[in-house]
Scaffold this active site. Structure first.
Site, short mmCIF file in Angstrom:
data_model
loop_
_atom_site.label_atom_id
_atom_site.label_comp_id
_atom_site.label_asym_id
_atom_site.label_seq_id
_atom_site.Cartn_x
_atom_site.Cartn_y
_atom_site.Cartn_z
N TRP A 1 -7.25 -21.64 -0.93
CA TRP A 1 -6.07 -22.07 -1.68
C TRP A 1 -5.76 -23.56 -1.43
CZ3 TRP A 1 -4.88 -18.57 -5.09
CH2 TRP A 1 -4.93 -17.22 -4.79
N THR B 1 17.37 -15.26 -15.29
CA THR B 1 16.43 -16.28 -14.80
C THR B 1 15.74 -16.88 -16.01
OG1 THR B 1 14.54 -14.82 -14.62
CG2 THR B 1 15.99 -14.95 -12.71
N LYS C 1 -7.19 -22.32 -6.65
CA LYS C 1 -8.17 -21.63 -5.80
C LYS C 1 -9.52 -22.31 -5.93
CE LYS C 1 -8.76 -17.39 -3.57
NZ LYS C 1 -8.42 -16.00 -3.43
N GLU D 1 17.44 -14.44 -8.19
CA GLU D 1 17.33 -13.07 -7.67
C GLU D 1 17.83 -12.94 -6.24
OE1 GLU D 1 15.14 -14.73 -9.39
OE2 GLU D 1 13.79 -13.48 -10.57
P1 ADP Z 1 13.68 -19.65 -11.91
O1 ADP Z 1 13.38 -18.52 -10.94
O2 ADP Z 1 14.03 -19.20 -13.24
O3 ADP Z 1 12.68 -20.77 -11.83
P2 ADP Z 1 15.67 -20.35 -10.06
O4 ADP Z 1 16.75 -21.30 -10.12
O5 ADP Z 1 15.97 -18.97 -9.64
O6 ADP Z 1 15.02 -20.32 -11.45
O7 ADP Z 1 14.54 -21.02 -9.21
C1 ADP Z 1 13.99 -20.43 -8.09
C2 ADP Z 1 12.78 -21.19 -7.68
O8 ADP Z 1 13.07 -22.55 -7.43
C3 ADP Z 1 12.20 -20.68 -6.37
O9 ADP Z 1 11.41 -19.54 -6.56
C4 ADP Z 1 11.42 -21.88 -5.90
O10 ADP Z 1 10.14 -21.95 -6.51
C5 ADP Z 1 12.24 -23.04 -6.38
N1 ADP Z 1 13.08 -23.50 -5.27
C6 ADP Z 1 14.34 -23.19 -5.00
N2 ADP Z 1 14.78 -23.80 -3.89
C7 ADP Z 1 13.75 -24.53 -3.42
C8 ADP Z 1 13.55 -25.39 -2.29
N3 ADP Z 1 14.51 -25.63 -1.42
N4 ADP Z 1 12.33 -25.96 -2.14
C9 ADP Z 1 11.35 -25.72 -3.02
N5 ADP Z 1 11.46 -24.94 -4.09
C10 ADP Z 1 12.65 -24.34 -4.30
#
Ligand code: ADP
Length: 553
Positions: free
Chosen positions: A444, A185, A439, A328
């Site tokens: 929030w 990641t 916050k 993950e």
């Molecule tokens: P990283 O975790 O390194 O940022 P990832 O590709 O695993 O890279 O990204 C995951 C993150 O991307 C999620 O935790 C979320 O915040 C965002 N994400 C993924 N899909 C969506 C979605 N459909 N809508 C909004 N955010 C998303």
């Protein structure tokens, strides 16, 4: 009493042999730097069999990490199967990582060989001497006009394949929990963390892409994965396509909207998937292409703006199918496929549903927990909580146990860092990431929600909202807005646009106009950079001064 069914491993050799035996006549097209090549799945399978013995020739350990530094291509798909089917672990290196991160992940994973597209050598080769365990660099010659270094570590992929004896018989992986692939990641803080997929997790996740309320991949489909193969196994789509028998089209190095639109049209692609940015770029071209074969555009990675999905629906009759997940979670965890109860809704209401992240797919469980106390929140569409996920393709730990800790709950669920609400059917709506929440006066404020509303303004190109310190409310929102070229916009107009859309105490205290929202190495908004820039921001004239003491209107 035990069941009396056969205990067969859920492993990738099944995907390979199924594709080879049943779908040999289907095609795999790759757009190269100069031309387009096509092979049948039978030809591809023969190449996978040759590649399997190349690893032995190169003396790669029995479970050695096989790095790839490559675009989406048929060759990359050969590596996708040959490495795990021989017990090696595919490690897709993200070509967009910063150089230090790349060096870190290749060393951390102990890659023994890296397969590199010729067009990517200028990015990769300068780092090679820092890669402590890499003994071989195999060049996938995509026809790019780039010099190939003369070095004893360098090999030509096609020469190795031509000289190899094809592996005969059936691949076997005895233990389905064996590692199949790994992906780091990008991590906005600290070092990248290694997620290690098993054969079992990968196979089960692939099946999800075949389900009717998933991508419903079938033998009748032609799939073009725009999402990179170095990004969580291209959302599992290539494995799903092989399992289902779909034909495949790979875009190769040319990722321009023009090139993608051309491929979609020429190959009568039915299913495609990618992040919103790709589809934003292609939107102006929709009228010039016949995309009538397309039935599904899978979209995720960041929130899919309602306006974008609607623009596609209006132009070609296909809105985006929103999916949510992360490296993950393999990555598909939820999908926003319409349900029977949505059939009677108006088009606009359905568009709102499509903008949600959707319901957990089968075998994945999600719950919402208060980020601070861990208390489980109700699915009432009002209460917010951090999404926690559990399931057979959700990470239980990171490679070498590094970087996890707080990311897993005591009962083993993954803390995703995303904050959402859920309606009573569990349809999620993401409002923020835990670290980006604002916050204010003990309540929030969702920065993502505010951004989405600001980006719905016709003159706004991009917007990011961050928390800035406030003497009374502790934190207040600051909106950083990028205006579309040739347009002018004032802070007052932004606030006036928001007023009917959000609670009064959510209104940003200030609007800063910037040239561009800074991005991370994987193209997501880097709020960390913005926070560094505006951390000492003093709110001069708080527009939200009319909020009451508990922060509400
Ligand atoms: P990283 O975790 O390194 O940022 P990832 O590709 O695993 O890279 O990204 C995951 C993150 O991307 C999620 O935790 C979320 O915040 C965002 N994400 C993924 N899909 C969506 C979605 N459909 N809508 C909004 N955010 C998303």
């Amino acid at each position: 009493m035990l069941g009396l069914m056969q205990d067969r491993p859920l492993a990738l050799p099944h995907v390979f042999h199924r594709a080879e035996e049943y779908f040999g006549h289907k095609t795999i097209v790759t757009a190269g730097a100069a031309d387009e090549t096509s092979m049948t799945v039978s030809e591809w399978a023969q190449r996978v069999r040759r590649l399997a013995t190349v690893f032995d020739t190169l003396d790669i350990s029995a479970d050695g990490r096989v790095g790839t530094f490559a675009w989406n291509t048929g060759r990359h798909l050969e590596l996708y199967l040959a490495a795990p089917c021989t017990g090696r672990v595919l490690h897709t290196l993200n070509i967009r990582l910063f150089p230090e991160q790349l060096v870190y992940v290749a060393n951390h994973a102990e890659d023994e060989v890296v397969f590199v597209d010729r067009s990517l050598l200028p990015l990769f080769w300068p780092l090679v001497d820092k890669l402590e365990t890499v003994r071989h660099v195999v060049v996938l010659d995509d026809g790019a006009d780039v010099e190939i270094p003369s070095d004893p570590r360098v090999h030509d992929y096609e020469e190795l394949l031509a000289a190899a004896t094809p592996f005969e018989g059936r691949f076997e992986i005895a233990d389905e929990n064996t590692a199949a692939a790994m992906c780091y990641t990008s991590g906005t803080t600290g070092n990248p963390k290694g997620v290690v997929y098993s054969h079992r997790s990968t196979l089960l996740h692939s099946l999800i892409t075949l389900t009717a309320d998933g991508a419903a991949l079938s033998e009748r489909d032609v799939l073009l994965p725009v999402v990179p193969m170095f990004h969580a196994n291209a959302w599992g789509l290539p494995y799903g396509a092989l399992l289902a028998g779909s034909s495949l089209v790979f875009p190769g190095p040319n990722m321009t909207p023009q090139a993608i639109a051309g491929l979609l049209e020429r190959h009568r692609v039915t299913v495609t998937g990618g992040v919103p940015t790709i589809w934003m770029g292609m939107q102006p071209l929709l009228a010039q292409h016949d995309l009538s074969a397309l039935r599904m555009i899978l979209c995720g990675g960041s929130a899919v703006p309602k306006a974008l999905s609607e623009a596609y629906r209006e132009a070609i009759g296909v809105p985006m199918l929103h999916a949510w997940g992360m490296t993950e979670t393999s990555p598909i965890a939820t999908m926003s496929t319409a349900r029977s109860r949505h059939a009677t809704l108006s088009e606009d209401e359905r568009a709102d549903i499509r903008a949600r992240q959707g319901q957990a797919v089968p075998l994945v469980e999600v719950r919402l927990a208060d980020p601070a106390t861990g208390e489980i929140q109700p699915w009432d569409d009002v209460s917010t909580g951090e999404i926690q996920a559990a399931g057979p393709w959700i990470a239980a730990d990171y490679y070498r146990g590094e970087g996890g800790g707080a990311q897993f709950t005591e009962d083993g669920w993954l803390r995703t860092g995303d904050v959402a609400t859920a309606d009573r059917y569990g349809f999620l709506r993401l409002v923020d990431r835990t670290k980006d929440l604002i916050k204010s006066g003990g309540e929030w404020i969702g920065s993502v929600e505010l951004e989405n509303e600001i980006m719905a303004h016709p003159k706004v190109a991009e917007a990011a909202v961050i928390a800035v310190p406030h003497p009374k409310w502790v934190e207040r929102p600051l909106a950083c807005v990028v205006v579309k070229p040739g347009e002018t916009l004032t802070a007052e107009e932004v606030i006036a646009h928001l007023e009917p859309r959000v609670a009064k105490w959510w209104l940003p205290d200030a609007v800063e106009f910037i040239d561009e929202v800074p991005k991370t190495s994987v193209g997501k908004f880097s709020k960390k950079t913005l926070r560094e820039k505006f951390g000492g921001y003093q709110v001069a004239t708080p527009t939200a001064a009319s909020t009451t003491d508990d922060g509400r209107t």
